[in-house]
Enzyme design. Sequence first.
Site, PDB file in Angstrom:
ATOM      1  N   GLY A 103       0.836  -1.188   0.000  1.00 52.53           N
ATOM      2  CA  GLY A 103       0.000   0.000   0.000  1.00 52.53           C
ATOM      3  C   GLY A 103       0.871   1.239   0.000  1.00 52.53           C
ATOM      4  O   GLY A 103       2.001   1.205   0.486  1.00 52.53           O
TER       5      GLY A 103
ATOM      6  N   GLN B  96       3.388   9.912   0.664  1.00 51.26           N
ATOM      7  CA  GLN B  96       4.643   9.197   0.923  1.00 51.26           C
ATOM      8  C   GLN B  96       5.643   9.399  -0.209  1.00 51.26           C
ATOM      9  O   GLN B  96       6.825   9.120  -0.054  1.00 51.26           O
ATOM     10  CB  GLN B  96       4.376   7.694   1.070  1.00 51.26           C
ATOM     11  CG  GLN B  96       3.720   7.325   2.380  1.00 51.26           C
ATOM     12  CD  GLN B  96       3.546   5.823   2.481  1.00 51.26           C
ATOM     13  OE1 GLN B  96       2.623   5.257   1.930  1.00 51.26           O
ATOM     14  NE2 GLN B  96       4.462   5.162   3.173  1.00 51.26           N
TER      15      GLN B  96
ATOM     16  N   CYS C  58       5.733  -0.294   7.384  1.00 53.07           N
ATOM     17  CA  CYS C  58       5.420   0.893   6.596  1.00 53.07           C
ATOM     18  C   CYS C  58       6.651   1.322   5.816  1.00 53.07           C
ATOM     19  O   CYS C  58       7.746   1.370   6.363  1.00 53.07           O
ATOM     20  CB  CYS C  58       4.987   2.012   7.539  1.00 53.07           C
ATOM     21  SG  CYS C  58       4.587   3.522   6.677  1.00 53.07           S
ATOM     22  N   LEU C  59       6.461   1.655   4.551  1.00 50.79           N
ATOM     23  CA  LEU C  59       7.588   2.071   3.716  1.00 50.79           C
ATOM     24  C   LEU C  59       8.229   3.352   4.234  1.00 50.79           C
ATOM     25  O   LEU C  59       9.410   3.597   3.996  1.00 50.79           O
ATOM     26  CB  LEU C  59       7.135   2.251   2.265  1.00 50.79           C
ATOM     27  CG  LEU C  59       6.597   0.984   1.577  1.00 50.79           C
ATOM     28  CD1 LEU C  59       6.126   1.307   0.169  1.00 50.79           C
ATOM     29  CD2 LEU C  59       7.623  -0.120   1.547  1.00 50.79           C
TER      30      LEU C  59
ATOM     31  N   HIS D 209      -4.691   1.784   7.187  1.00 50.04           N
ATOM     32  CA  HIS D 209      -3.301   2.245   7.345  1.00 50.04           C
ATOM     33  C   HIS D 209      -3.013   3.397   6.371  1.00 50.04           C
ATOM     34  O   HIS D 209      -2.425   4.414   6.746  1.00 50.04           O
ATOM     35  CB  HIS D 209      -2.366   1.048   7.082  1.00 50.04           C
ATOM     36  CG  HIS D 209      -0.900   1.362   7.112  1.00 50.04           C
ATOM     37  ND1 HIS D 209      -0.039   0.811   8.031  1.00 50.04           N
ATOM     38  CD2 HIS D 209      -0.125   2.149   6.313  1.00 50.04           C
ATOM     39  CE1 HIS D 209       1.191   1.257   7.807  1.00 50.04           C
ATOM     40  NE2 HIS D 209       1.175   2.069   6.760  1.00 50.04           N
ATOM     41  N   GLU D 210      -3.466   3.247   5.120  1.00 47.82           N
ATOM     42  CA  GLU D 210      -3.171   4.267   4.097  1.00 47.82           C
ATOM     43  C   GLU D 210      -4.001   5.531   4.309  1.00 47.82           C
ATOM     44  O   GLU D 210      -3.510   6.643   4.101  1.00 47.82           O
ATOM     45  CB  GLU D 210      -3.380   3.705   2.687  1.00 47.82           C
ATOM     46  CG  GLU D 210      -2.516   2.490   2.339  1.00 47.82           C
ATOM     47  CD  GLU D 210      -1.041   2.685   2.594  1.00 47.82           C
ATOM     48  OE1 GLU D 210      -0.556   3.828   2.516  1.00 47.82           O
ATOM     49  OE2 GLU D 210      -0.353   1.684   2.910  1.00 47.82           O
TER      50      GLU D 210
ATOM     51  N   HIS E 278      -2.313   7.640   6.692  1.00 44.83           N
ATOM     52  CA  HIS E 278      -1.222   8.414   6.081  1.00 44.83           C
ATOM     53  C   HIS E 278      -1.712   9.751   5.549  1.00 44.83           C
ATOM     54  O   HIS E 278      -1.046  10.775   5.689  1.00 44.83           O
ATOM     55  CB  HIS E 278      -0.616   7.655   4.884  1.00 44.83           C
ATOM     56  CG  HIS E 278       0.529   6.771   5.234  1.00 44.83           C
ATOM     57  ND1 HIS E 278       1.718   7.248   5.702  1.00 44.83           N
ATOM     58  CD2 HIS E 278       0.674   5.421   5.172  1.00 44.83           C
ATOM     59  CE1 HIS E 278       2.540   6.234   5.918  1.00 44.83           C
ATOM     60  NE2 HIS E 278       1.925   5.116   5.596  1.00 44.83           N
TER      61      HIS E 278
HETATM   62 ZN    ZN Z   1       2.604   3.150   5.717  1.00 43.21          ZN
END
Ligand code: ZN
Length: 181
Positions: A33, A38, A85-86, A127-128, A131
Amino acid sequence: MKKLTNPVTEIDGKVKKLIDDMFESMYNADGIGLAANQVGESLSIITIDTAPAQKENEKKNPPIALINPILEEVSENESDYQEGCLSVPDLHEKVIRPVSIQVRYYNENAKEKVLNTDGILARVIQHEIDHLSGILFYERLTPIRRTLVKNKLKNIQKGKIIPAYPMILPDGTRIEGKVKE
Ligand code: ZN
């Protein structure tokens, strides 16, 4: 400083190109995701492909892009799941979230959609969407867990842990990432 996102006002070629680029960045980073902020775009767009995280015998959710997603309903029923998470490389922690959700969004063809889902897809969508409003998953940990992961977070923010892909870190710094050999 937290970077918040603005709603998309027109779904044009630029938005579609951004979605394509987001899928590419997400796959390059082996992520399931990604939120537009991001990768430095403060727009309300998320891309998701949960297939790599699904069980082998499970029907795979197709890749999906959600524009201006809004969580309309969440179940009282909650579960925990180890999230990563990235933007927070090398940190994996169990996060408690509602099991099922209803989300309203626009797809890349500017069609308004309502999706009711549960399991991994519901989790990644939550989660996204977090963000998009500047919330990172470790902020949802219990206070005791947060204290325990604090040192690790410091190292990530100091850039001591560098991911293998380009990404915007929680404090807004852009990092190029390690070059893959
Ligand atoms: Zn994330």
